[in-house]
Design a protein around this motif. Sequence first.
Motif, PDB file in Angstrom:
ATOM      1  N   THR A 196     -18.853  -5.919  -0.750  1.00  0.00           N
ATOM      2  CA  THR A 196     -20.195  -6.341  -1.145  1.00  0.00           C
ATOM      3  C   THR A 196     -20.199  -6.861  -2.575  1.00  0.00           C
ATOM      4  O   THR A 196     -20.833  -7.867  -2.884  1.00  0.00           O
ATOM      5  N   THR A 197     -19.456  -6.181  -3.438  1.00  0.00           N
ATOM      6  CA  THR A 197     -19.417  -6.565  -4.855  1.00  0.00           C
ATOM      7  C   THR A 197     -18.117  -7.256  -5.253  1.00  0.00           C
ATOM      8  O   THR A 197     -18.066  -7.947  -6.269  1.00  0.00           O
ATOM      9  N   GLY A 198     -17.053  -7.028  -4.483  1.00  0.00           N
ATOM     10  CA  GLY A 198     -15.738  -7.540  -4.854  1.00  0.00           C
ATOM     11  C   GLY A 198     -14.989  -6.617  -5.787  1.00  0.00           C
ATOM     12  O   GLY A 198     -13.853  -6.902  -6.183  1.00  0.00           O
ATOM     13  N   ASP A 199     -15.592  -5.477  -6.146  1.00  0.00           N
ATOM     14  CA  ASP A 199     -14.964  -4.554  -7.093  1.00  0.00           C
ATOM     15  C   ASP A 199     -13.834  -3.761  -6.443  1.00  0.00           C
ATOM     16  O   ASP A 199     -13.947  -3.340  -5.288  1.00  0.00           O
ATOM     17  N   ILE A 200     -12.753  -3.556  -7.188  1.00  0.00           N
ATOM     18  CA  ILE A 200     -11.702  -2.636  -6.763  1.00  0.00           C
ATOM     19  C   ILE A 200     -12.157  -1.240  -7.161  1.00  0.00           C
ATOM     20  O   ILE A 200     -12.347  -0.957  -8.345  1.00  0.00           O
ATOM     21  N   VAL A 201     -12.368  -0.373  -6.176  1.00  0.00           N
ATOM     22  CA  VAL A 201     -12.972   0.933  -6.443  1.00  0.00           C
ATOM     23  C   VAL A 201     -11.963   2.074  -6.429  1.00  0.00           C
ATOM     24  O   VAL A 201     -12.291   3.195  -6.840  1.00  0.00           O
ATOM     25  N   TRP A 202     -10.760   1.805  -5.959  1.00  0.00           N
ATOM     26  CA  TRP A 202      -9.720   2.852  -5.916  1.00  0.00           C
ATOM     27  C   TRP A 202      -8.354   2.188  -5.837  1.00  0.00           C
ATOM     28  O   TRP A 202      -8.191   1.167  -5.158  1.00  0.00           O
ATOM     29  N   ILE A 203      -7.389   2.727  -6.553  1.00  0.00           N
ATOM     30  CA  ILE A 203      -6.019   2.219  -6.474  1.00  0.00           C
ATOM     31  C   ILE A 203      -5.053   3.361  -6.720  1.00  0.00           C
ATOM     32  O   ILE A 203      -5.332   4.281  -7.502  1.00  0.00           O
ATOM     33  N   ASN A 204      -3.930   3.326  -6.028  1.00  0.00           N
ATOM     34  CA  ASN A 204      -2.861   4.299  -6.226  1.00  0.00           C
ATOM     35  C   ASN A 204      -1.558   3.520  -6.398  1.00  0.00           C
ATOM     36  O   ASN A 204      -1.145   2.787  -5.497  1.00  0.00           O
ATOM     37  N   VAL A 205      -0.941   3.642  -7.542  1.00  0.00           N
ATOM     38  CA  VAL A 205       0.341   3.004  -7.823  1.00  0.00           C
ATOM     39  C   VAL A 205       1.391   4.101  -7.930  1.00  0.00           C
ATOM     40  O   VAL A 205       1.304   4.975  -8.789  1.00  0.00           O
ATOM     41  N   ASP A 206       2.365   4.075  -7.039  1.00  0.00           N
ATOM     42  CA  ASP A 206       3.366   5.140  -6.963  1.00  0.00           C
ATOM     43  C   ASP A 206       4.771   4.558  -7.108  1.00  0.00           C
ATOM     44  O   ASP A 206       5.320   3.994  -6.173  1.00  0.00           O
ATOM     45  N   PRO A 207       5.387   4.676  -8.290  1.00  0.00           N
ATOM     46  CA  PRO A 207       6.716   4.108  -8.511  1.00  0.00           C
ATOM     47  C   PRO A 207       7.871   4.953  -7.985  1.00  0.00           C
ATOM     48  O   PRO A 207       9.027   4.583  -8.146  1.00  0.00           O
ATOM     49  N   ALA A 208       7.562   6.074  -7.361  1.00  0.00           N
ATOM     50  CA  ALA A 208       8.617   6.925  -6.799  1.00  0.00           C
ATOM     51  C   ALA A 208       8.108   7.560  -5.512  1.00  0.00           C
ATOM     52  O   ALA A 208       7.929   8.767  -5.417  1.00  0.00           O
ATOM     53  N   SER A 209       7.881   6.720  -4.509  1.00  0.00           N
ATOM     54  CA  SER A 209       7.261   7.179  -3.265  1.00  0.00           C
ATOM     55  C   SER A 209       8.230   7.997  -2.413  1.00  0.00           C
ATOM     56  O   SER A 209       9.426   7.709  -2.366  1.00  0.00           O
ATOM     57  N   GLY A 210       7.695   8.973  -1.709  1.00  0.00           N
ATOM     58  CA  GLY A 210       8.495   9.798  -0.820  1.00  0.00           C
ATOM     59  C   GLY A 210       8.339   9.375   0.625  1.00  0.00           C
ATOM     60  O   GLY A 210       7.462   8.592   0.982  1.00  0.00           O
ATOM     61  N   GLY A 211       9.179   9.910   1.472  1.00  0.00           N
ATOM     62  CA  GLY A 211       9.103   9.628   2.902  1.00  0.00           C
ATOM     63  C   GLY A 211       9.810   8.347   3.278  1.00  0.00           C
ATOM     64  O   GLY A 211       9.678   7.328   2.610  1.00  0.00           O
ATOM     65  N   ASP A 212      10.582   8.410   4.350  1.00  0.00           N
ATOM     66  CA  ASP A 212      11.266   7.227   4.870  1.00  0.00           C
ATOM     67  C   ASP A 212      10.333   6.552   5.875  1.00  0.00           C
ATOM     68  O   ASP A 212      10.114   7.077   6.966  1.00  0.00           O
ATOM     69  N   PRO A 213       9.755   5.391   5.534  1.00  0.00           N
ATOM     70  CA  PRO A 213       8.765   4.768   6.406  1.00  0.00           C
ATOM     71  C   PRO A 213       9.329   4.240   7.719  1.00  0.00           C
ATOM     72  O   PRO A 213       8.567   3.842   8.600  1.00  0.00           O
ATOM     73  N   ARG A 214      10.636   4.258   7.881  1.00  0.00           N
ATOM     74  CA  ARG A 214      11.237   3.806   9.141  1.00  0.00           C
ATOM     75  C   ARG A 214      11.138   4.875  10.219  1.00  0.00           C
ATOM     76  O   ARG A 214      11.416   4.608  11.392  1.00  0.00           O
TER      77      ARG A 214
END
Length: 241
Positions: A196-214
Amino acid sequence: MVGKMWVVLAAAALVLGSAADAKVRVAKEFSFPKDQPVKIAVFRPDVLVGKMTTGGVEEPNAEWTAAARAKLAAELTKQQQALGHDVVFLDGAAEDANPVVTDYKSLFRAVTDAIATHGIIGGQLPSKKGSFDWTLGPGAAQIKDITGANYALFLFTHDSYGSAGRKAAQLLGAALLGVYIAPGIHVSYAALVDLTTGDIVWINVDPASGGDPREDVGATKRIRQILTKFPGSAALAAEAQ
C-alpha cells in the motif's frame, strides 16, 4: 551471476565466521492489521547453491539450486500459513514477462543492498541513523493490483559448500598459521514490503545462515531462521532458538 548484495554478505561471512549473527530490523510500531486478512505475494526465491574450491572459486550446481529452491518455497508457504497468512507464489515466467514486476524486483534489490551496506553490516548513513526508514515508493501499489496481495515477501539465499580441499585448507590454516579460512558461504536475507505504501517494514540479513536447504530438515531450519522476528511470529522465533 553473484550480485553486489551477495558480495557484501559473503564478505561479512568470511570476516565474521561463526560469530556472525542475523540482523533483524522492523519498522517502528508495524504490525499486521487485525481486522483484515493478510495476503502475501512471494516472488520467486532467488537461490544459489554450489561448491567452493580450494582456491575459493565458486562453482554453481543447478541440481542443488533447484532442490533448495523447491524445499525453501514449500517450507516458507507452510510457515506463513501457520501464521494464518494467505501466500501466493508468482510464476517465474510470469515475473520475467511483466516489466512492472521486474522493475520493482530490481529496485528492491538495490534498496536492500543499501540497507545491508549502510544500515546493518556497514555503518549507518547519517540520514538514517536511529531509524528504519526505507521504501520502494508508492508505485509499488502496482504490484498489489497485479497480485491482489497487500504485502510482498522477497527471499534470497546463497550457499557454497567447501570441497574436501577447501576443508583441508581450513584446518591447516587454523593449525599452522592461526588464520581463519571459511569452509564455505551460507548467507541469506528476506524482506517484507507493504504494497500500500511501498515501505519495507521488516528485513532479516543473516551472513551465517544455518540449515542445508537441499534437505527437508535443513530447509525448515533455514526458513525459521530467516523468519526470526517476522511480524506476528513469536512462536516461530522461539522454536528457531
